[in-house]
Design an enzyme around this catalytic site. Structure first.
Site, short mmCIF file in Angstrom:
data_model
loop_
_atom_site.label_atom_id
_atom_site.label_comp_id
_atom_site.label_asym_id
_atom_site.label_seq_id
_atom_site.Cartn_x
_atom_site.Cartn_y
_atom_site.Cartn_z
N LEU A 102 48.39 48.85 32.33
CA LEU A 102 48.25 50.27 32.62
C LEU A 102 48.67 50.45 34.07
CD1 LEU A 102 44.78 51.20 31.01
CD2 LEU A 102 47.07 51.62 30.09
N ASP A 103 49.41 51.51 34.36
CA ASP A 103 49.86 51.76 35.72
C ASP A 103 48.67 51.86 36.66
OD1 ASP A 103 52.40 51.84 34.70
OD2 ASP A 103 52.54 54.02 34.68
N LYS A 104 48.94 51.67 37.94
CA LYS A 104 47.88 51.68 38.95
C LYS A 104 47.09 52.99 38.92
CE LYS A 104 47.16 50.73 43.88
NZ LYS A 104 47.83 50.37 45.16
#
Length: 236
Positions: A102-104
């Site tokens: 999952l993106d930051k």
């Protein structure tokens, strides 16, 4: 059976070399006797192993559900940022990893385990495992967008196209700021954001709610986690 040094390294006591040093220092007991050889064979279900007086119980696999918070990266280690594995303070294994990324700045469901076979089954596009996201979108999401996503959109370039598989887009609210749910069966880099960019819109908030049969526990606040239940693991 498993070597004593591997047993302790797997449980996060240290690297194999560090563990061998601890054994030489007499800090490791097996069945209440000081262990002297790192190659000593251990029966995981029967022998009692302790390090500095604390029992070390062997776990072949661990499975955690996390509500990933923003600002934390989906990785096992990083020199600059805190990782999702860092958040699990009571883990036994030293080889945990997040299943997918999952993106930051993305929140939501993340499975963290050391079960590589399970991770492969969940991530392989050939397995068609649904991944469901809730998002807020800058721009009015339309029925045309629903159709476009169902047919697949190009998230690459004209010269180097990269077409997505069919995806299910549900409009919760369509306005200047729209809310949607999107179900995909892939995990391309920044995929959800790039899909909306392809229809001239911008994701401003993104949260994963489900992966296959695994649904985010609504009682978990961002940054919190728990061990999977037997039923959840069985369903996976």
């Amino acid at each position: 059976m498993i070597r004593l040094d591997k047993y302790l390294a797997d449980m996060g006591i240290g690297t194999r070399q560090e563990v061998k040093k601890y054994i030489r220092q007499g800090r490791v007991l097996v069945n209440e006797e000081i262990a002297k050889k790192p190659e000593l064979k251990i029966k995981e279900e029967k022998d009692q192993v302790s390090f500095d007086g604390a029992n070390v119980v062997y776990a072949t696999y661990e499975y955690y559900m996390m509500n990933k918070p923003q600002g934390v990266i989906s990785a096992t280690e990083d020199k600059r940022d805190q990782t999702v594995v860092d958040l699990i303070v009571d883990k036994k294994r030293g080889d945990l990893f997040p299943v997918g990324r999952l993106d930051k700045d993305t929140e939501g469901l993340l499975l963290i385990t050391n079960d590589g076979a399970l991770a492969h089954r969940l991530l392989s596009p050939k397995k068609h495992v649904d991944k469901c996201y809730y998002a807020r979108i800058e721009g009015k999401v339309t029925v045309e967008d629903v159709r476009a996503f169902a047919n697949g959109v190009n998230i690459g370039t004209v010269d180097e196209p990269e077409r997505t598989m069919a995806a299910r887009l549900e409009i919760v609210e369509s306005d200047a700021i729209s809310t949607i749910r999107l179900t995909i069966q892939e995990g391309k880099f920044h995929q959800v954001k790039r899909m909306f960019q392809a229809v001239d819109k911008k994701v401003i908030y993104l949260k994963r709610e489900r992966m296959g049969s695994l649904v985010l526990d609504e009682n978990l606040k961002p940054g919190e986690y728990r061990i999977l239940t037997d039923e959840e693991l069985k369903n996976l």
